[in-house]
Design a protein around this motif. Structure first.
Motif, PDB file in Angstrom:
ATOM      1  N   ALA A   1      56.930   8.159  34.158  1.00 60.52           N
ATOM      2  CA  ALA A   1      55.861   8.679  35.017  1.00 60.52           C
ATOM      3  C   ALA A   1      55.825   7.836  36.276  1.00 60.52           C
ATOM      4  CB  ALA A   1      54.516   8.627  34.298  1.00 60.52           C
ATOM      5  N   ARG A   2      55.840   8.504  37.444  1.00 55.14           N
ATOM      6  CA  ARG A   2      55.808   7.753  38.703  1.00 55.14           C
ATOM      7  C   ARG A   2      55.116   8.565  39.784  1.00 55.14           C
ATOM      8  NH1 ARG A   2      59.964   9.022  42.447  1.00 55.14           N
ATOM      9  NH2 ARG A   2      61.318  10.712  41.705  1.00 55.14           N
ATOM     10  N   ILE A   3      54.518   7.860  40.723  1.00 56.12           N
ATOM     11  CA  ILE A   3      53.880   8.507  41.868  1.00 56.12           C
ATOM     12  C   ILE A   3      54.963   8.869  42.882  1.00 56.12           C
ATOM     13  CG2 ILE A   3      52.343   8.144  43.829  1.00 56.12           C
ATOM     14  CD1 ILE A   3      50.582   6.483  41.983  1.00 56.12           C
ATOM     15  N   ILE A   4      54.977  10.130  43.296  1.00 59.18           N
ATOM     16  CA  ILE A   4      56.000  10.575  44.242  1.00 59.18           C
ATOM     17  C   ILE A   4      55.420  10.886  45.612  1.00 59.18           C
ATOM     18  CG2 ILE A   4      57.553  11.463  42.472  1.00 59.18           C
ATOM     19  CD1 ILE A   4      56.435  14.252  43.015  1.00 59.18           C
ATOM     20  N   ASP A   5      54.105  10.953  45.733  1.00 55.57           N
ATOM     21  CA  ASP A   5      53.504  11.237  47.042  1.00 55.57           C
ATOM     22  C   ASP A   5      52.031  10.872  46.991  1.00 55.57           C
ATOM     23  OD1 ASP A   5      53.379  11.968  49.619  1.00 55.57           O
ATOM     24  OD2 ASP A   5      53.781  14.105  49.301  1.00 55.57           O
ATOM     25  N   ASP A   6      51.537  10.307  48.091  1.00 59.65           N
ATOM     26  CA  ASP A   6      50.113   9.975  48.209  1.00 59.65           C
ATOM     27  C   ASP A   6      49.640  10.518  49.538  1.00 59.65           C
ATOM     28  OD1 ASP A   6      47.616   8.748  48.604  1.00 59.65           O
ATOM     29  OD2 ASP A   6      48.163   7.137  47.224  1.00 59.65           O
TER      30      ASP A   6
ATOM     31  N   THR B   1      44.934  13.116  47.753  1.00 58.78           N
ATOM     32  CA  THR B   1      45.672  13.853  46.724  1.00 58.78           C
ATOM     33  C   THR B   1      46.938  13.077  46.423  1.00 58.78           C
ATOM     34  OG1 THR B   1      46.770  15.214  48.393  1.00 58.78           O
ATOM     35  CG2 THR B   1      44.782  16.130  47.356  1.00 58.78           C
ATOM     36  N   THR B   2      47.149  12.830  45.149  1.00 55.97           N
ATOM     37  CA  THR B   2      48.306  12.063  44.706  1.00 55.97           C
ATOM     38  C   THR B   2      49.150  12.927  43.788  1.00 55.97           C
ATOM     39  OG1 THR B   2      47.069   9.991  44.829  1.00 55.97           O
ATOM     40  CG2 THR B   2      49.067   9.995  43.475  1.00 55.97           C
ATOM     41  N   ARG B   3      50.442  12.946  44.038  1.00 55.16           N
ATOM     42  CA  ARG B   3      51.359  13.708  43.188  1.00 55.16           C
ATOM     43  C   ARG B   3      52.087  12.743  42.261  1.00 55.16           C
ATOM     44  NH1 ARG B   3      53.012  18.700  44.085  1.00 55.16           N
ATOM     45  NH2 ARG B   3      55.238  18.272  43.854  1.00 55.16           N
ATOM     46  N   VAL B   4      52.052  13.089  40.973  1.00 57.03           N
ATOM     47  CA  VAL B   4      52.678  12.254  39.945  1.00 57.03           C
ATOM     48  C   VAL B   4      53.740  13.085  39.237  1.00 57.03           C
ATOM     49  CG1 VAL B   4      52.324  10.886  37.862  1.00 57.03           C
ATOM     50  CG2 VAL B   4      50.532  10.983  39.602  1.00 57.03           C
ATOM     51  N   GLN B   5      54.925  12.523  39.114  1.00 55.51           N
ATOM     52  CA  GLN B   5      55.997  13.194  38.392  1.00 55.51           C
ATOM     53  C   GLN B   5      56.101  12.599  36.989  1.00 55.51           C
ATOM     54  OE1 GLN B   5      59.806  14.525  40.286  1.00 55.51           O
ATOM     55  NE2 GLN B   5      60.699  12.978  38.916  1.00 55.51           N
ATOM     56  N   VAL B   6      56.075  13.470  35.984  1.00 54.99           N
ATOM     57  CA  VAL B   6      56.096  13.041  34.591  1.00 54.99           C
ATOM     58  C   VAL B   6      57.294  13.690  33.901  1.00 54.99           C
ATOM     59  CG1 VAL B   6      54.847  13.019  32.389  1.00 54.99           C
ATOM     60  CG2 VAL B   6      53.580  12.856  34.557  1.00 54.99           C
ATOM     61  N   ARG B   7      58.023  12.871  33.165  1.00 60.57           N
ATOM     62  CA  ARG B   7      59.132  13.389  32.366  1.00 60.57           C
ATOM     63  C   ARG B   7      58.739  13.331  30.894  1.00 60.57           C
ATOM     64  NH1 ARG B   7      64.289  14.758  32.892  1.00 60.57           N
ATOM     65  NH2 ARG B   7      65.683  14.562  31.097  1.00 60.57           N
ATOM     66  N   LEU B   8      58.742  14.498  30.234  1.00 58.89           N
ATOM     67  CA  LEU B   8      58.394  14.607  28.827  1.00 58.89           C
ATOM     68  C   LEU B   8      59.636  14.928  28.010  1.00 58.89           C
ATOM     69  CD1 LEU B   8      55.174  16.779  29.207  1.00 58.89           C
ATOM     70  CD2 LEU B   8      55.240  14.361  28.585  1.00 58.89           C
ATOM     71  N   GLU B   9      59.683  14.412  26.801  1.00 58.07           N
ATOM     72  CA  GLU B   9      60.796  14.679  25.903  1.00 58.07           C
ATOM     73  C   GLU B   9      60.265  14.994  24.511  1.00 58.07           C
ATOM     74  OE1 GLU B   9      64.074  11.636  27.951  1.00 58.07           O
ATOM     75  OE2 GLU B   9      63.211  11.171  25.983  1.00 58.07           O
ATOM     76  N   GLN B  10      61.031  15.805  23.768  1.00 59.25           N
ATOM     77  CA  GLN B  10      60.726  16.067  22.363  1.00 59.25           C
ATOM     78  C   GLN B  10      62.030  16.208  21.605  1.00 59.25           C
ATOM     79  OE1 GLN B  10      59.263  19.982  21.176  1.00 59.25           O
ATOM     80  NE2 GLN B  10      59.569  20.753  23.263  1.00 59.25           N
TER      81      GLN B  10
ATOM     82  N   ALA C   1      43.732   1.821  15.951  1.00 63.89           N
ATOM     83  CA  ALA C   1      45.038   2.236  16.476  1.00 63.89           C
ATOM     84  C   ALA C   1      44.790   3.108  17.700  1.00 63.89           C
ATOM     85  CB  ALA C   1      45.835   2.989  15.426  1.00 63.89           C
ATOM     86  N   PRO C   2      44.516   2.498  18.845  1.00 65.03           N
ATOM     87  CA  PRO C   2      44.095   3.278  20.018  1.00 65.03           C
ATOM     88  C   PRO C   2      45.194   4.086  20.691  1.00 65.03           C
ATOM     89  CG  PRO C   2      44.349   0.965  20.579  1.00 65.03           C
ATOM     90  CD  PRO C   2      44.548   1.056  19.099  1.00 65.03           C
ATOM     91  N   GLY C   3      46.458   3.838  20.357  1.00 71.92           N
ATOM     92  CA  GLY C   3      47.525   4.567  21.033  1.00 71.92           C
ATOM     93  C   GLY C   3      48.082   3.780  22.205  1.00 71.92           C
ATOM     94  N   ARG C   4      49.081   4.347  22.843  1.00 68.16           N
ATOM     95  CA  ARG C   4      49.816   3.635  23.896  1.00 68.16           C
ATOM     96  C   ARG C   4      49.466   4.190  25.273  1.00 68.16           C
ATOM     97  NH1 ARG C   4      55.379   4.053  25.912  1.00 68.16           N
ATOM     98  NH2 ARG C   4      55.619   5.911  24.600  1.00 68.16           N
ATOM     99  N   ALA C   5      49.224   3.293  26.193  1.00 68.41           N
ATOM    100  CA  ALA C   5      49.005   3.676  27.590  1.00 68.41           C
ATOM    101  C   ALA C   5      50.323   3.525  28.353  1.00 68.41           C
ATOM    102  CB  ALA C   5      47.928   2.814  28.226  1.00 68.41           C
ATOM    103  N   ILE C   6      50.771   4.594  29.000  1.00 65.57           N
ATOM    104  CA  ILE C   6      52.029   4.564  29.754  1.00 65.57           C
ATOM    105  C   ILE C   6      51.728   4.175  31.191  1.00 65.57           C
ATOM    106  CG2 ILE C   6      53.949   5.956  30.613  1.00 65.57           C
ATOM    107  CD1 ILE C   6      52.172   7.131  27.532  1.00 65.57           C
ATOM    108  N   GLN C   7      52.339   3.093  31.635  1.00 67.19           N
ATOM    109  CA  GLN C   7      52.149   2.652  33.017  1.00 67.19           C
ATOM    110  C   GLN C   7      52.847   3.611  33.977  1.00 67.19           C
ATOM    111  OE1 GLN C   7      50.262   0.041  34.093  1.00 67.19           O
ATOM    112  NE2 GLN C   7      49.638  -0.239  31.941  1.00 67.19           N
ATOM    113  N   ILE C   8      52.158   3.946  35.053  1.00 74.91           N
ATOM    114  CA  ILE C   8      52.716   4.855  36.061  1.00 74.91           C
ATOM    115  C   ILE C   8      53.343   4.026  37.174  1.00 74.91           C
ATOM    116  CG2 ILE C   8      52.186   6.662  37.734  1.00 74.91           C
ATOM    117  CD1 ILE C   8      49.883   7.498  35.920  1.00 74.91           C
ATOM    118  N   ALA C   9      54.622   4.265  37.416  1.00 74.73           N
ATOM    119  CA  ALA C   9      55.335   3.515  38.456  1.00 74.73           C
ATOM    120  C   ALA C   9      54.837   3.948  39.830  1.00 74.73           C
ATOM    121  CB  ALA C   9      56.834   3.746  38.327  1.00 74.73           C
ATOM    122  N   HIS C  10      54.692   2.986  40.730  1.00 73.03           N
ATOM    123  CA  HIS C  10      54.220   3.273  42.094  1.00 73.03           C
ATOM    124  C   HIS C  10      55.387   3.187  43.076  1.00 73.03           C
ATOM    125  CE1 HIS C  10      49.817   3.181  41.286  1.00 73.03           C
ATOM    126  NE2 HIS C  10      50.256   2.519  40.221  1.00 73.03           N
TER     127      HIS C  10
END
Length: 717
Positions: free
Chosen positions: A457-462, A490-499, A708-717
């Motif tokens: 996950a990363r920010i691609i535009d601000d 407005t901030t655009r974030v690109q997220v890559r999901l996998e399954q 067990a709160p789960g994992r927070a994914i850091q968003i790259a800037h």
């Protein structure tokens, strides 16, 4: 849960195996245009356990096949005034098939009886989910429909049952109470007649030394409603208990009548069982007398069983295509009550479903369409948890209004019919205008569930920063206080999901978080991997995948604390008795025997006794049981985490799972003596969803699940 089962299918299959000429074989669970009509005249003496029945039936076929429990023997058969020959075809298990030739259109009269089995008071909650024979005793008699104590045909049927029992007893079957005669000096027998005019697939009979309380009510559509409790004297004497059950039964009936459609019957009874049952039959629920005093039963279980009068007993289940009723009832009762309580309570229940699913070994997952009834924990994780989550996801997809229309439409169309998942799908499609083939196909036909992860996950535009740069270059500096920067950003974030393959089609919620701000956006993932760009009105720092757990899936390890369910349903469980391994002292024989018995009761499969050296080896879940001193010594000697501080010195027994270790999954039961272990035999198997418990005798005084709160994914800037 309903007390119903695969009875029509069982008749067809068994008669078919033993008598190929039975024409009913043409269609499993066939439904005749007119339901079968059975009239039973039943005499039961619980003291001697003798049952005598006169039955009158209208066979659909001249060549008639029926089933009867092996302990019951027909003594006579006749039709149109002449005796008929009965032919024993053979049997499978405890059911025996019989054949008789009946003149076309004539009513068949049968006489049969026998001595019933003694009531098996030692059965635990798992034992009552297995097949039970018809049983009798002065403290309570139960003739379950699945035991086939009545001549069971292949078709659905209506019935009338006339019951006679000794005067100190009361008895009932599901249906409308048509007549009741209390004992008198001239006739010391209790007599009652019940009629069930709708289609049914079985008859359950219950008797006991009950006190009966009654409340009458007029339903919104003008039909009468008779509410009753059948409690033993000591339970009936509990102040306010019977009145509370009557009031709460009415409250649930009125609630679901408004939400679904009018209550389909004119009676509802709460009947105390000497066995640890929790069954819902048409017009009644049969609940263990030991738990009826517990306040949470009225707040949860009672509503669940009332709702089964719509789902499972009002609309019958097409078991050949899977049991949908337990999941829908869990969703509309148990889960709905949690939603009313709080969003956090509802999330905790969803987490419990997913934890139970994750505890099932991968090779034992079954498709939801294959679920028939709850006979073990792995089946319950699918038939209750997964099925309920399917309805959570369906409501999220369709919206509340369309979902509720679908529920009401399903009831209107399928009332007193046999229905399967296909009819449910059709109702929701009609109510929403959406095609749901893909949704139902993947959740019903595929075993297990998806494993999904955020790969990047990363920010691609601000856009705010770009706007500021443009203004500065133009020499137009914004004055302080002019405009609304938060609205402009407005901030655009690109997220890559996998399954994992093969891919599911998933609607997934993603929660973006910055200090003081949260925003959830839903995305659709249809392939094994995909990238999506999302526009937010703030600059996020971290991302959570489905933090509210609204999608059926295998959660990440950070969301899965160890729970006792992993041990209960283990494929090859192991037991270490700490006192046997504790050097320098002889193991108390009583404690060792209690540890063995507890392990046999807790695990669904027989455990293997192991030595202390296996604490450090891999493999299937391992249970360590023993006295406090021996447990502490063995844990320390093996270099394992000590007894949790929060549990130390509390109660007569403590139970906990050990977090984050490299060896086999380990759970510990530590008790002050053999009696404290024996006190856990009944209650402990009921706490599979917990990570730790503290018991005072047989009562759990505290319990919980490791955080067990789960994992927070850091968003790259």
């Amino acid at each position: 849960m309903t007390g119903r089962g695969l009875r029509g299918l069982a008749v067809l299959l068994l008669c078919g195996l033993l008598m190929v000429s039975v024409r009913a074989l043409a269609a499993p669970q066939a439904v005749s245009e007119q339901p079968f009509d059975i009239h039973l005249d039943v005499r039961l003496d619980p003291a001697t356990r003798v049952l005598a029945v006169r039955a009158e039936l209208q066979p659909a076929e001249a060549d008639f096949c029926f089933l009867l429990h092996e302990g019951l023997q027909p003594s006579a058969a006749s039709a149109a005034g002449r005796s008929l020959q009965l032919q024993a075809l053979g049997q499978r298990g405890s059911l025996r098939a019989w054949r008789v030739q009946v003149p076309n259109g004539a009513r068949l009269r049968l006489e049969y009886g026998g001595t019933l089995a003694a009531l098996e008071r030692g059965r635990d909650h798992r034992g009552v989910l297995q097949g039970m024979p018809p049983m009798a005793a002065p403290e309570g008699s139960f003739l379950p429909a699945g035991s086939v104590w009545y001549p069971r045909p292949a078709e659905l049927f209506s019935y009338r049952v006339d019951i006679a029992v000794p005067g100190a007893q009361r008895a009932l079957v599901a249906g409308r109470l048509a007549d009741e005669r209390l004992p008198t000096a001239d006739d010391p027998t209790y007599r009652a007649s019940f009629e069930f005019s709708q289609r049914s697939d079985g008859i359950d009979l219950m008797a006991g030394p009950w006190q009966v309380r009654e409340r009458e009510h007029v339903q919104a559509d003008g039909r009468p409603l008779r509410l009753r409790t059948y409690f033993p004297p000591e339970l009936d004497a509990t102040d306010g208990l019977a009145d509370g059950y009557l009031a709460d039964s009415l409250r649930y009936i009125e609630h679901y009548s408004t939400r679904i459609g009018a209550y389909p019957f004119t009676e509802f009874s709460v009947v105390a069982s000497p066995l640890p049952t929790g069954f819902g039959m048409p017009t009644l629920t049969y609940i263990g007398e030991q738990v009826l005093r517990l306040p949470f039963i009225r707040a949860t279980s009672l509503g669940h069983e009332v709702l089964h009068n719509w789902w499972g007993n009002g609309v019958l289940v097409d078991y050949a295509r899977g049991n949908w009723s337990e999941g829908l009832t869990t969703f509309m009762a148990d889960y709905a009550y949690k939603e009313v309580e709080s969003a956090a309570a509802a999330r905790e229940m969803r987490l419990g479903w997913l934890r139970d699913f994750a505890a099932v070994p991968a090779g034992e997952h079954q498709p939801l369409a294959a679920f028939r009834s709850r006979t073990h924990g792995a089946a319950a994780a699918v038939g209750y948890g997964k099925a309920a989550m399917v309805f959570v996801m369906l409501r999220d997809r369709l919206g509340e209004e369309a979902f509720e229309r679908g529920i009401r439409l399903f009831w209107e169309q399928q009332r007193f019919r046999i229905a399967g998942w296909g009819e449910l799908q059709a109702a929701f499609e009609s109510a929403s205008g959406e095609a749901l083939d893909g949704f139902f196909a993947q959740w019903l036909a595929r075993a297990g569930g998806p494993q999904v992860r955020v790969a990047a996950a990363r920010i691609i535009d601000d856009m705010m920063d770009r706007a500021a740069d443009d203004e500065e270059r133009a020499g137009a500096a914004a004055e302080p206080g002019d405009g609304d920067d938060s609205a402009a950003r407005t901030t655009r974030v690109q997220v890559r999901l996998e399954q994992d393959a093969p891919a599911y089609v998933l609607d997934l919620p993603l929660e973006f978080v910055a200090e003081g701000r949260r925003q959830t956006q839903w995305v659709t993932l249809e392939a094994e991997s995909a990238e999506t760009a999302l526009t937010l009105d703030f600059r996020p720092d971290v991302l959570h995948l489905d933090p509210e757990l609204r999608v059926w899936r295998l959660p990440e390890a950070e969301q899965l604390p160890p729970i006792l369910r992993q041990w209960i349903i283990a494929r090859a469980p192991r037991l270490v008795v700490a006192d046997v391994e504790h050097a320098g002292r002889a193991a108390p024989a009583g404690l060792v025997a209690a540890a063995d018995t507890l392990a046999q009761r807790l695990f669904e499969r027989p455990p293997r006794r192991s030595g202390g050296a296996e604490l450090a080896r891999g493999g299937e879940p391992l249970l360590l049981v023993g006295s406090h001193a021996a447990v502490d010594a063995l844990l320390a000697g093996a270099g394992l985490p000590a007894r949790p501080t929060a549990l130390q010195g509390r109660g007569t027994a403590q139970v906990w799972t050990v977090e984050g270790r490299d060896g086999p999954p380990l759970a510990v039961v530590s008790a002050q003596d053999a009696a404290a272990l024996e006190a856990l035999l009944r209650p402990l198997p009921h706490y599979g969803s917990q990570s730790w418990l503290v018991f005072e005798g047989s009562r759990a005084i505290d319990r919980g699940v490791w955080d067990a709160p789960g994992r927070a994914i850091q968003i790259a800037h």
